[in-house]
Enzyme design. Structure first.
Site, PDB file in Angstrom:
ATOM      1  N   GLU A   1     106.030 -49.084 -25.886  1.00  0.00           N
ATOM      2  CA  GLU A   1     105.678 -47.802 -25.257  1.00  0.00           C
ATOM      3  C   GLU A   1     105.901 -46.658 -26.213  1.00  0.00           C
ATOM      4  O   GLU A   1     105.116 -45.697 -26.248  1.00  0.00           O
ATOM      5  CB  GLU A   1     106.530 -47.598 -23.995  1.00  0.00           C
ATOM      6  CG  GLU A   1     106.161 -46.355 -23.174  1.00  0.00           C
ATOM      7  CD  GLU A   1     106.947 -45.103 -23.555  1.00  0.00           C
ATOM      8  OE1 GLU A   1     106.665 -44.034 -22.967  1.00  0.00           O
ATOM      9  OE2 GLU A   1     107.830 -45.173 -24.443  1.00  0.00           O
ATOM     10  N   GLU A   2     106.967 -46.747 -26.992  1.00  0.00           N
ATOM     11  CA  GLU A   2     107.354 -45.632 -27.848  1.00  0.00           C
ATOM     12  C   GLU A   2     106.380 -45.381 -28.998  1.00  0.00           C
ATOM     13  O   GLU A   2     106.452 -44.348 -29.651  1.00  0.00           O
ATOM     14  CB  GLU A   2     108.762 -45.858 -28.409  1.00  0.00           C
ATOM     15  CG  GLU A   2     109.873 -45.877 -27.360  1.00  0.00           C
ATOM     16  CD  GLU A   2     110.168 -44.503 -26.782  1.00  0.00           C
ATOM     17  OE1 GLU A   2     109.428 -43.554 -27.104  1.00  0.00           O
ATOM     18  OE2 GLU A   2     111.136 -44.383 -26.024  1.00  0.00           O
TER      19      GLU A   2
ATOM     20  N   HIS B   1     109.429 -49.197 -19.462  1.00  0.00           N
ATOM     21  CA  HIS B   1     109.294 -49.715 -20.833  1.00  0.00           C
ATOM     22  C   HIS B   1     110.647 -50.197 -21.340  1.00  0.00           C
ATOM     23  O   HIS B   1     111.690 -49.598 -21.088  1.00  0.00           O
ATOM     24  CB  HIS B   1     108.641 -48.706 -21.769  1.00  0.00           C
ATOM     25  CG  HIS B   1     109.475 -47.555 -22.233  1.00  0.00           C
ATOM     26  ND1 HIS B   1     110.320 -47.635 -23.312  1.00  0.00           N
ATOM     27  CD2 HIS B   1     109.566 -46.278 -21.793  1.00  0.00           C
ATOM     28  CE1 HIS B   1     110.891 -46.466 -23.523  1.00  0.00           C
ATOM     29  NE2 HIS B   1     110.464 -45.618 -22.609  1.00  0.00           N
TER      30      HIS B   1
ATOM     31  N   HIS C   1     115.717 -39.723 -28.113  1.00  0.00           N
ATOM     32  CA  HIS C   1     115.180 -40.306 -29.352  1.00  0.00           C
ATOM     33  C   HIS C   1     116.136 -40.156 -30.536  1.00  0.00           C
ATOM     34  O   HIS C   1     115.709 -39.996 -31.680  1.00  0.00           O
ATOM     35  CB  HIS C   1     113.813 -39.706 -29.686  1.00  0.00           C
ATOM     36  CG  HIS C   1     112.703 -40.246 -28.843  1.00  0.00           C
ATOM     37  ND1 HIS C   1     111.369 -39.970 -29.076  1.00  0.00           N
ATOM     38  CD2 HIS C   1     112.718 -41.055 -27.743  1.00  0.00           C
ATOM     39  CE1 HIS C   1     110.626 -40.594 -28.173  1.00  0.00           C
ATOM     40  NE2 HIS C   1     111.430 -41.254 -27.348  1.00  0.00           N
TER      41      HIS C   1
ATOM     42  N   ASP D   1     116.707 -43.901 -22.518  1.00  0.00           N
ATOM     43  CA  ASP D   1     115.266 -44.024 -22.751  1.00  0.00           C
ATOM     44  C   ASP D   1     114.949 -45.322 -23.484  1.00  0.00           C
ATOM     45  O   ASP D   1     114.906 -45.345 -24.706  1.00  0.00           O
ATOM     46  CB  ASP D   1     114.786 -42.829 -23.567  1.00  0.00           C
ATOM     47  CG  ASP D   1     113.291 -42.832 -23.808  1.00  0.00           C
ATOM     48  OD1 ASP D   1     112.577 -43.527 -23.073  1.00  0.00           O
ATOM     49  OD2 ASP D   1     112.840 -42.134 -24.733  1.00  0.00           O
TER      50      ASP D   1
END
Length: 495
Positions: free
Chosen positions: A315-316, A271, A444, A283
């Site tokens: 995606e998140e 992603h 995150h 990420d």
């Protein structure tokens, strides 16, 4: 120049390679591993960092940072010679309620439940106003001592469901999105999910599941509400959601190899988006950068099987890019995808080398993946073993883009170095690092920058990706043929 170089390399390799296993696929895997450089992967990650810095600090869905990331990747792939497609996908750009939701029992007795106390609107629920009988779906009442309900997790849970009724579903062990999608497919006119009932799992709360496509009103209720409705014979309720739902559009980046049999597709994905809180360099700038470097280096390989690289949007916020991609495929198109390799976070600072548990040998969480998943795991184990490196398993927990592929019976696998989970003492003994701390302490967060990367893990995992992609590009003998019955069987296995 690139074509001439690969041709010059390919001819002596092809001539020297034996006809049995360990031939051309092994030779090209070794060649690609040598060509893929961690330093080049890092350059792509730095580009993602620069993009985030110039665009408000992130590369999230619906932002200029994502658009710039998309353009960067697409430009590199086109320059390398790939056929690149930008596939539009939708996500919720804005959602708000015009008025509080309504949930009231209208028969056989009357009772009104309190909005934002007894129940909450499942964001981003579409508007809807329906009065209908509720029907419980595979409920466990009284609840089990520990969370274990699979209510609504499988299409078979809705056997006997009467279309037009409101589905009453218990919280449990699978994502809320699965429950919503299955309820819609069964013809539900509305959805009430209630908490499962164990200590700490009784009260409802505001929750955004990122899913709106069912097109029906959805609410999340206290266990007491769901239990009362389930125990009331012939319960009929009035359910209303009054909301504004505005959709935005992003684009997946899909690139296909020049060569290879289109009836046998090796799909590789990562992603491309970050969360809004930070630039998302581990990420998932790490996975995106790694597969981009692999794609560039193997662009002119005369592969036997078509190789398709995917850089997923959104995606998140619910695996939206990969989910909508898989949903757009016909059954015949799905059956041509022989396997899917997923790379989401491959450079965590307190890393462990985690392989998706294709055979469920860990016996944790989800069952084994579709046929072929165990073989993918073994292939990765062989690579790490060749370097005397240990690996551990990681569950197919549905949190990354392999989920939509597994759900339709496509075997999957990949490498993961850990997110917010805590590293064990056993893992610290195997991989170094610090036990008792998160694999990625900046998961995150704004600190997921170019400084939040372990160079050793990045280099090793990039090589592992190169090795697996090259091998499957030339040899799919270990992967069972894709068939519709296999896909149907896997749908009932995934929870």
């Amino acid at each position: 120049m690139a074509i001439a170089l690969i041709t010059a390399l390919a001819l002596p390799i092809a001539a020297a390679a034996p006809a049995n296993a360990g031939g051309l696929d092994d030779a090209f895997a070794k060649l690609l591993v040598k060509q893929v450089k961690g330093a080049n992967v890092s350059k792509h990650m730095q580009a993602f960092q620069d993009i985030a810095t110039a665009n408000g600090g992130n590369r999230a869905a619906g932002t200029s940072g994502y658009d710039a990331s998309r353009d960067y990747v697409a430009g590199k792939l086109r320059k390398a010679g790939y056929k690149v497609t930008l596939q539009p996908i939708n996500f919720v750009e804005n959602w708000s309620e015009n008025s509080p939701p309504t949930l009231e029992l209208t028969a056989p007795s009357a009772k009104t439940y309190v909005p934002n106390e007894d129940f909450f609107t499942f964001r981003p629920s579409p508007s809807g106003d329906v009065t209908a009988q509720v029907q419980g779906v595979d409920l466990t009442l009284p609840p089990a001592p520990t969370p274990s309900s699979t209510s609504g997790c499988e299409a078979s849970d809705f056997t006997g469901f009467v279309a037009g009724r409101i589905a009453l579903i218990q919280r449990g062990t699978c994502p809320f999105v699965n429950k919503v999608q299955n309820a819609k497919a069964a013809g539900a006119s509305g959805i009430i999910v209630f908490n499962e009932g164990q200590p700490g799992r009784t009260d409802a709360f505001a929750l955004d599941i990122g899913e709106w496509r069912a097109g029906i009103p959805m609410v999340f209720a206290d266990f007491a509400v769901g239990n009362e409705l389930a125990s009331t014979a012939g319960a009929t309720v009035h359910l209303k959601v009054d909301a504004n739902l505005v959709l935005g559009t992003d684009e997946n980046v899909i690139a296909e190899s020049r060569f290879g049999d289109p009836r046998n597709v090796v799909m590789v994905g990562a992603h491309l988006d970050s969360v809004t809180e930070g630039p998302g360099i581990n990420d998932n700038g790490s996975g995106s950068a790694a597969i981009l470097e692999v794609a560039e280096e193997m662009a002119y390989y005369p592969v036997k099987n078509k190789v398709r690289f995917a850089f997923w949007a959104a995606e998140e916020i619910g695996l939206l890019g990969s989910d909508q991609y898989v949903a757009s495929l016909s059954q015949a198109q799905r059956d041509r995808i022989r396997l899917y390799l997923n790379f989401d976070m491959v450079a965590s600072p307190n890393y462990a080398y985690k392989l998706y548990d294709g055979d469920n040998s860990d016996n944790v969480g989800a069952p084994a993946g579709p046929p072929g998943s165990a073989e993918i795991e073994k292939q990765f184990e062989a690579f790490f073993g060749s370097r005397n490196l240990s690996t551990v398993g990681t569950d197919f927990d549905g949190r990354s883009d392999y989920g939509p592929f597994i759900a339709v019976g496509i075997p999957a696998g990949g490498v993961f170095t850990g997110a917010e989970g805590i590293k064990t003492a056993e893992e610290a003994a195997l991989f170094g690092g610090t036990a008792g701390q998160a694999y990625d302490p900046c998961y995150h967060q704004a600190c997921d920058t170019i400084a939040n990367v372990n160079a050793t893990a990045l280099d090793v995992d990039s090589d592992a990706i190169a090795d697996s992609v090259a091998r499957y590009a030339f040899n799919l003998r270990s992967i069972p043929p894709r068939t519709t019955p296999a896909a149907a069987a896997s749908l009932t296995a995934i929870r």
